[in-house]
Design a protein around this motif. Structure first.
Motif, PDB file in Angstrom:
ATOM      1  N   PRO A 133       0.819  -1.223   0.000  1.00  0.00           N
ATOM      2  CA  PRO A 133       0.000   0.000   0.000  1.00  0.00           C
ATOM      3  C   PRO A 133       0.853   1.274   0.000  1.00  0.00           C
ATOM      4  CG  PRO A 133      -0.922  -1.601   1.494  1.00  0.00           C
ATOM      5  CD  PRO A 133       0.366  -2.183   1.019  1.00  0.00           C
ATOM      6  N   SER A 134       2.011   1.214   0.677  1.00  0.00           N
ATOM      7  CA  SER A 134       2.885   2.399   0.702  1.00  0.00           C
ATOM      8  C   SER A 134       3.424   2.700  -0.691  1.00  0.00           C
ATOM      9  CB  SER A 134       4.042   2.169   1.673  1.00  0.00           C
ATOM     10  OG  SER A 134       4.816   1.058   1.242  1.00  0.00           O
ATOM     11  N   TYR A 135       3.441   1.687  -1.554  1.00  0.00           N
ATOM     12  CA  TYR A 135       3.870   1.902  -2.944  1.00  0.00           C
ATOM     13  C   TYR A 135       2.684   2.295  -3.810  1.00  0.00           C
ATOM     14  CZ  TYR A 135       5.827   1.221  -7.598  1.00  0.00           C
ATOM     15  OH  TYR A 135       6.235   1.418  -8.890  1.00  0.00           O
ATOM     16  N   TYR A 136       1.607   1.467  -3.779  1.00  0.00           N
ATOM     17  CA  TYR A 136       0.538   1.736  -4.752  1.00  0.00           C
ATOM     18  C   TYR A 136      -0.256   2.987  -4.411  1.00  0.00           C
ATOM     19  CZ  TYR A 136      -3.065  -1.176  -2.170  1.00  0.00           C
ATOM     20  OH  TYR A 136      -3.955  -1.718  -1.285  1.00  0.00           O
ATOM     21  N   ARG A 137      -0.065   3.455  -3.185  1.00  0.00           N
ATOM     22  CA  ARG A 137      -0.583   4.772  -2.845  1.00  0.00           C
ATOM     23  C   ARG A 137      -0.169   5.796  -3.909  1.00  0.00           C
ATOM     24  NH1 ARG A 137       1.573   8.447   2.205  1.00  0.00           N
ATOM     25  NH2 ARG A 137       0.095  10.134   1.820  1.00  0.00           N
ATOM     26  N   TRP A 138       1.095   5.713  -4.321  1.00  0.00           N
ATOM     27  CA  TRP A 138       1.607   6.701  -5.266  1.00  0.00           C
ATOM     28  C   TRP A 138       1.297   6.337  -6.714  1.00  0.00           C
ATOM     29  CZ3 TRP A 138       2.217  11.075  -3.104  1.00  0.00           C
ATOM     30  CH2 TRP A 138       2.586  11.132  -1.760  1.00  0.00           C
ATOM     31  N   THR A 139       1.063   5.062  -6.968  1.00  0.00           N
ATOM     32  CA  THR A 139       0.574   4.672  -8.292  1.00  0.00           C
ATOM     33  C   THR A 139      -0.808   5.307  -8.485  1.00  0.00           C
ATOM     34  OG1 THR A 139       1.716   2.550  -7.987  1.00  0.00           O
ATOM     35  CG2 THR A 139       0.178   2.702  -9.833  1.00  0.00           C
ATOM     36  N   GLN A 140      -1.608   5.236  -7.422  1.00  0.00           N
ATOM     37  CA  GLN A 140      -2.938   5.850  -7.470  1.00  0.00           C
ATOM     38  C   GLN A 140      -2.831   7.369  -7.615  1.00  0.00           C
ATOM     39  OE1 GLN A 140      -4.384   4.265  -3.739  1.00  0.00           O
ATOM     40  NE2 GLN A 140      -5.429   2.548  -4.733  1.00  0.00           N
ATOM     41  N   TRP A 141      -1.847   7.911  -6.947  1.00  0.00           N
ATOM     42  CA  TRP A 141      -1.664   9.371  -6.995  1.00  0.00           C
ATOM     43  C   TRP A 141      -1.299   9.837  -8.410  1.00  0.00           C
ATOM     44  CZ3 TRP A 141       2.478  12.727  -7.948  1.00  0.00           C
ATOM     45  CH2 TRP A 141       2.315  14.053  -7.495  1.00  0.00           C
ATOM     46  N   ILE A 142      -0.431   9.063  -9.071  1.00  0.00           N
ATOM     47  CA  ILE A 142      -0.063   9.412 -10.451  1.00  0.00           C
ATOM     48  C   ILE A 142      -1.281   9.276 -11.362  1.00  0.00           C
ATOM     49  CG2 ILE A 142       1.400   8.834 -12.441  1.00  0.00           C
ATOM     50  CD1 ILE A 142       3.542   7.898 -10.405  1.00  0.00           C
ATOM     51  N   PHE A 143      -2.088   8.234 -11.102  1.00  0.00           N
ATOM     52  CA  PHE A 143      -3.317   8.090 -11.886  1.00  0.00           C
ATOM     53  C   PHE A 143      -4.198   9.334 -11.721  1.00  0.00           C
ATOM     54  CE2 PHE A 143      -7.855   7.270 -11.880  1.00  0.00           C
ATOM     55  CZ  PHE A 143      -8.029   6.860 -13.204  1.00  0.00           C
ATOM     56  N   LEU A 144      -4.289   9.810 -10.485  1.00  0.00           N
ATOM     57  CA  LEU A 144      -5.118  11.001 -10.238  1.00  0.00           C
ATOM     58  C   LEU A 144      -4.570  12.223 -10.980  1.00  0.00           C
ATOM     59  CD1 LEU A 144      -6.042  10.564  -6.469  1.00  0.00           C
ATOM     60  CD2 LEU A 144      -7.566  10.406  -8.460  1.00  0.00           C
ATOM     61  N   GLU A 430      -4.209  -2.504  -8.414  1.00  0.00           N
ATOM     62  CA  GLU A 430      -4.442  -1.273  -7.659  1.00  0.00           C
ATOM     63  C   GLU A 430      -5.884  -0.820  -7.849  1.00  0.00           C
ATOM     64  OE1 GLU A 430      -2.224  -1.668 -10.069  1.00  0.00           O
ATOM     65  OE2 GLU A 430      -0.213  -1.205  -9.340  1.00  0.00           O
ATOM     66  N   PRO A 431      -6.620  -0.578  -6.741  1.00  0.00           N
ATOM     67  CA  PRO A 431      -7.971  -0.013  -6.888  1.00  0.00           C
ATOM     68  C   PRO A 431      -7.876   1.410  -7.431  1.00  0.00           C
ATOM     69  CG  PRO A 431      -7.618  -0.884  -4.679  1.00  0.00           C
ATOM     70  CD  PRO A 431      -6.282  -0.845  -5.347  1.00  0.00           C
ATOM     71  N   PHE A 432      -8.888   1.807  -8.189  1.00  0.00           N
ATOM     72  CA  PHE A 432      -8.937   3.190  -8.663  1.00  0.00           C
ATOM     73  C   PHE A 432      -9.375   4.105  -7.516  1.00  0.00           C
ATOM     74  CE2 PHE A 432      -9.012   0.992 -12.644  1.00  0.00           C
ATOM     75  CZ  PHE A 432      -8.459   1.873 -13.557  1.00  0.00           C
ATOM     76  N   SER A 562       5.735  12.307  -0.826  1.00  0.00           N
ATOM     77  CA  SER A 562       5.785  12.491  -2.268  1.00  0.00           C
ATOM     78  C   SER A 562       6.128  11.161  -2.935  1.00  0.00           C
ATOM     79  CB  SER A 562       6.852  13.541  -2.591  1.00  0.00           C
ATOM     80  OG  SER A 562       7.226  13.461  -3.933  1.00  0.00           O
ATOM     81  N   PHE A 563       5.795  11.038  -4.226  1.00  0.00           N
ATOM     82  CA  PHE A 563       6.124   9.779  -4.908  1.00  0.00           C
ATOM     83  C   PHE A 563       7.622   9.640  -5.103  1.00  0.00           C
ATOM     84  CE2 PHE A 563       6.999  10.768  -9.500  1.00  0.00           C
ATOM     85  CZ  PHE A 563       6.914  12.148  -9.407  1.00  0.00           C
ATOM     86  N   VAL A 564       8.315  10.778  -5.191  1.00  0.00           N
ATOM     87  CA  VAL A 564       9.776  10.744  -5.204  1.00  0.00           C
ATOM     88  C   VAL A 564      10.288  12.011  -4.532  1.00  0.00           C
ATOM     89  CG1 VAL A 564       9.920  11.746  -7.535  1.00  0.00           C
ATOM     90  CG2 VAL A 564      11.863  10.478  -6.632  1.00  0.00           C
ATOM     91  N   ASN A 565      11.317  11.834  -3.718  1.00  0.00           N
ATOM     92  CA  ASN A 565      11.921  12.960  -3.030  1.00  0.00           C
ATOM     93  C   ASN A 565      12.667  13.833  -4.044  1.00  0.00           C
ATOM     94  OD1 ASN A 565      14.545  14.100  -1.870  1.00  0.00           O
ATOM     95  ND2 ASN A 565      13.282  13.773  -0.050  1.00  0.00           N
ATOM     96  N   LYS A 566      12.448  15.129  -3.980  1.00  0.00           N
ATOM     97  CA  LYS A 566      12.999  16.048  -4.984  1.00  0.00           C
ATOM     98  C   LYS A 566      14.523  16.012  -5.054  1.00  0.00           C
ATOM     99  CE  LYS A 566      10.088  19.986  -6.297  1.00  0.00           C
ATOM    100  NZ  LYS A 566       9.708  19.270  -7.483  1.00  0.00           N
ATOM    101  N   GLN A 567      15.162  16.017  -3.847  1.00  0.00           N
ATOM    102  CA  GLN A 567      16.628  15.992  -3.826  1.00  0.00           C
ATOM    103  C   GLN A 567      17.150  14.676  -4.402  1.00  0.00           C
ATOM    104  OE1 GLN A 567      15.093  17.138  -0.693  1.00  0.00           O
ATOM    105  NE2 GLN A 567      15.224  19.104  -1.766  1.00  0.00           N
ATOM    106  N   ALA A 568      16.489  13.590  -4.024  1.00  0.00           N
ATOM    107  CA  ALA A 568      16.915  12.281  -4.513  1.00  0.00           C
ATOM    108  C   ALA A 568      16.794  12.230  -6.027  1.00  0.00           C
ATOM    109  CB  ALA A 568      16.074  11.182  -3.878  1.00  0.00           C
TER     110      ALA A 568
END
Length: 856
Positions: A133-144, A430-432, A562-568
RNA sequence: GCUUGAAUGGUGGAAUGGUAGACACGCUAGACUUAGGAUCUAGUGCCGCAGGGUGUAAGGGUUCGAGUCCCUUUUCAAGCACCA
């Protein structure tokens, strides 16, 4: 610190160092002041069958490259994770009743153990799984994000449905009329589906290909898949009416040769076009077509069939009467679903015209003028009125310009690429993050000034109509993510509810939302003023979703905001090297490029393309040269090989098989060769007591060994950079063969060789390195450089050819002039007889290599 | 059918247009051994006792010189396959 064994006990040695690397976090990657190097493997689907022998081929290659780059001073990131959503886990769940998450966890555990037994230099702290869930949370976020920017919509349209898999499939998942998974037959069905507007990126995805360092074949495949073709849309007015039939063509230059128009049987205008006396036949034909499977319909050997509609249209250029047919070789989902038939200049139209005795009228000629029909190349126009005499190229422009002027046509571009069908009727995905609400309620959100639900609201609502009610897609917000998969009692789709999530508990399915606070709760029928009700989307996302952005998650896998840390992201960027199977050429690799470009366009990524450099390892075939498969019984299990020979041997063997990109059959015999090589190294380095052998001492190396070491450093470095691991290993073997013949070698040389060996066979290299008293991992040591005092060779060997054939060799002084060398060559014993037969008319000298005497 | 790539010993494979077959497997002979499926030494494209000849799917061409570049053909592999 080191293993106490005098023999090459690879079992103990490998286990020891694998534990050491894991515990010491030797390969932990952290942002620091150093040039970065990001190596990425395509992450595996952790199947129940366990690791396949093909997996470690790519992993070993990337590991060698990563370890080499680390030794060269780069800050290397080499992560690993799991593409763990997908069909097999769900099918397992259906048959066993076990939750897919449990089974997936078990398989992942197994995969992780298997992969760790290869000793890859992976930073395991960055492990991810698409199912967490900690991963697909952001898959869902990108979908949004896609949803918000109008790139996600629902559409009721014919989709590929696979009755066996009980799901819809994307175009890309249908191969030759069968499902990519399992090769089951597929059919077309009308269903409401989520679709991503990838076609909006057609041109960008096409243009972006040019600068990528990818295998040409893969670029070509993506190119073909996007399938851009430019041509014209031409309107043929219907005789005696004000409507017209529009066709798309890439060959407007052949318009004067049109002898029929053909529509796909499914074309919506067929009913209108059919005249009463033809209606019965048209109906019968349409029925026969729909009963055909897609496989039958696209079978080229079947020939062409069709039926006349009774209607005529007029050629917009010449006014000629043209019959309108329907034909099943015209595809409904391409162009306008209708074509202009030019039998003289198109193979398919030619075949069709022959079958139904339609006119075949040449309007193009090649320079020779003796063309056999159909003549499909470009040429010079004939019988085309004012346009006669023009070349195809010029005519195409002029004719379209003319048609545009009279309002009967325009230039246009067509793509083979369709929008990406993004929903699946499955549980294990991943649920929508979408709730369907009534239109009135949706408008309440719009008119509420500070509603949190506005975060991802698109400009145009995504909606569909059902039973007189308009339903709108309401996007949940970042705060609501992840929308977790609910537990359900049965994973099996049924006739009544083919979508597993529709069996979820009502408290999950039916929710109420507070327009002002953004709160979401189970619907309970009690609605205060601020609340609206809705139903959750029950489709899930396809497996490709999670793999579209995983390479970004590795950069900051634990980032929560965030789905990816800006500095990283600023530091690591995108993978410098990406390796994985060629089977993903148009699926994963196209989808990921689409998402990445989108994220760049909305300003949250710094790069346009995700994978600047891509490599496909060749497939490892069974010993019989055919693909490894359970049914053939030629599957090789890496575990048994590791148990018998060790991971170092297996790594070395897979790299020594042949060029990395070539498909190669597995061979049990050849593995002995590389295993012997490692045993030989051990014997040369370690004596019977387990001490460093007497052969390795503090004396200075002889010239031969020193030159050999330099050659080996040079060759292996170059070969690793170019991924030529087979020849790099052969050079390591040449070195060891040389050492075997030498009386002794210096400690320094012995250690440098271990460093060269380490990327390929890290366990044995690490163990021997430690036995030299080193306390740090060999991976921390700087890559060896060439010796400073290079031996100056006084003499060099020159090959002497006569008329291009090798006849002799001469030894000459390094500084000998060309004249001197020519003189020496001419008197070489084996050359003399050839010179006597004629006169030497020319001498070609290739410095330091050879001399060729041309004798007539 | 179209597109692309490939073809080198008994086998996997080496070779910036410059000594074809590196390296390895297999095989042969020998050494050490009670033993060898461990290890070491020598040999191993083909023809020939040898000098030598010949040889990179087949044929042609360019070049002083071609496995490598060009043309034709054959076979195999991958991708696409009615995309107008």
């Amino acid at each position: 610190m080191i293993v106490r064994c005098s023999q090459y006990d690879f079992q103990v040695i490998e286990r020891y160092w694998q534990d050491f690397w894991l515990k010491q976090k030797t390969f932990k990657a952290q942002e620091r002041e150093a040039p970065k190097y990001y190596v990425l493997d395509m992450f595996p689907y952790p199947s129940g069958a366990g690791l396949h022998i093909g997996h470690p081929e790519g992993y070993t290659a990337s590991d060698i490259l990563g370890r080499y780059k680390k030794a060269k001073g780069f800050n290397v990131l080499h992560p690993m994770g799991w593409d763990a959503f997908g069909l097999p886990a769900e099918q397992h769940a259906i048959t066993t009743g076990m939750h897919p998450a449990v089974n997936t966890e078990k398989n992942t555990e197994n995969f992780r153990n298997q992969i760790q037994r290869f000793g890859f230099a992976i930073d395991w702290d960055r492990e991810i799984s698409t199912t967490w869930p900690s991963y697909y949370r952001w898959t869902q976020w990108i979908f949004l994000q896609l949803f918000k920017h109008g790139l996600a919509y629902v559409d009721e349209k014919p989709v590929w449905w696979c009755p066996m898999l009980e799901t819809v499939l994307a175009n890309e998942e249908v191969i030759g009329g069968k499902s990519e998974r399992g090769s089951f037959p597929v059919e077309r069905r009308q269903l409401r589906q989520w679709v991503l507007r990838i076609t909006r990126y057609s041109d960008k995805l096409l243009d972006g290909l040019k600068d990528l360092d990818w295998p040409e074949a893969t670029k070509r495949q993506q190119n073909l898949w996007i399938g851009r073709s430019s041509g014209g849309l031409i309107e043929f007015p219907v005789e005696g009416g004000d409507r017209s039939v529009a066709v798309f063509t890439t060959r407007p230059d052949t318009i004067c040769g049109v002898s029929f128009i053909a529509l796909a049987p499914e074309h919506p205008d067929v009913d209108f076009l059919t005249t009463d006396n033809c209606r019965a036949e048209i109906q019968a034909y349409r029925t026969s077509v729909t009963s055909k499977s897609d496989l039958e319909r696209t079978d080229l050997s079947e020939g062409k069939s069709g039926t006349f509609t009774g209607r005529y249209v007029l050629n917009p250029l010449t006014g000629t009467r043209i019959p309108v047919w329907i034909a099943d070789y015209v595809l409904p989902y391409h162009g306008t679903g209708s074509i202009m038939g030019v039998p003289a200049h198109d193979k398919r139209d030619f075949e069709f015209a022959q079958t139904y005795s339609l006119e075949i009228k040449p309007v193009l000629q090649s320079a020779q003028g003796t063309d056999t029909l159909p003549f499909c190349a470009e040429g010079v126009l004939i019988h085309s009125g004012d346009f006669s005499g023009l070349t195809s190229q010029k005519a195409q422009n002029k004719i379209l310009e003319y048609l545009e002027k009279i309002g009967r046509g325009k230039k246009t571009v067509q793509y083979k690429l369709h929008d990406w069908l993004f929903s699946r009727q499955r549980y294990w995905g991943e649920p929508f993050p979408i709730v369907w609400v009534k239109q009135v309620d949706y408008h309440r959100i719009i008119s509420c000034k500070n509603s949190p639900f506005k975060e991802f609201l698109p400009q145009e609502p995504v909606s569909y109509r059902e039973k007189g009610e308009m339903w709108c897609a309401l996007p949940l917000t970042t705060a609501h993510l992840p929308v977790q998969l609910p537990d359900i009692s049965s994973f099996k789709p049924t006739k009544e509810s083919p979508i597993p999530l529709q069996n979820a508990h009502k408290s999950w399915l039916n929710v109420k939302m507070n327009v002002q606070t953004g709160e979401v709760a189970a619907a309970d029928g009690q609605l205060d003023e601020a609340w609206i009700e809705g139903t959750r989307e029950t489709n899930t996302m396809p497996q490709w979703a999670g793999s579209c952005w995983y390479y970004l998650r590795y950069l900051s896998p634990h980032e929560e905001n965030s789905f990816v840390n800006k500095q990283a992201e600023a530091y690591w960027g995108v993978p410098d090297f990406y390796i994985g199977g060629a089977e993903h050429a148009v699926l994963h690799l196209l989808y990921a490029r689409f998402w990445h470009r989108f994220l760049f366009d909305i300003g949250i990524l710094n790069t346009e393309e995700p994978f600047p450099k891509l490599f496909h390892p060749g497939v490892i075939l069974g010993t019989d040269g055919s693909k490894m498969s359970k049914s053939r019984g030629n599957v090789v299990n890496p575990d048994t090989i590791i148990a018998q020979y060790g991971a170092d041997t297996l790594r070395l063997y897979e790299m020594f098989l042949g060029p990395l990109e070539a498909s190669k059959p597995w061979s049990v015999q050849n593995i002995e060769g590389v295993h012997r090589f490692l045993k030989k190294i051990w014997r040369l380095y370690v004596d019977a007591e387990g001490q460093i052998s007497k052969k390795i001492c503090d004396k200075e190396d002889c010239q031969k060994i020193q030159c050999l070491l330099d050659e080996t450093i040079e060759k292996t470095s170059e070969d690793i950079e170019h991924l030529r691991f087979n020849t790099a290993i052969s050079q390591l073997m040449i070195f060891i063969n040389g050492v075997q013949k030498a009386a002794f070698i210096s400690r320094q040389t012995a250690k440098k060789f271990l460093q060269l060996l380490a990327p390929f066979a890290p366990h044995i290299a690490e163990e021997l390195w430690a036995r030299f008293g080193e306390s740090k991992s060999i991976s921390e040591a700087q890559w060896p450089s060439l010796s400073e005092n290079k031996w100056v060779q006084s003499q060099i060997k020159i090959v002497v050819q006569v008329n291009g054939k090798v006849r002799d060799e001469i030894l000459v002084h390094t500084h000998a002039t060309q004249d001197q060398i020519v003189q020496m060559a001419k008197v070489a014993p084996k050359v003399l007889p050839y010179l006597k037969r004629g006169t030497c008319v020319r001498e070609i000298y290739v410095p330091h290599k050879l001399i060729n005497l041309v004798v007539h």
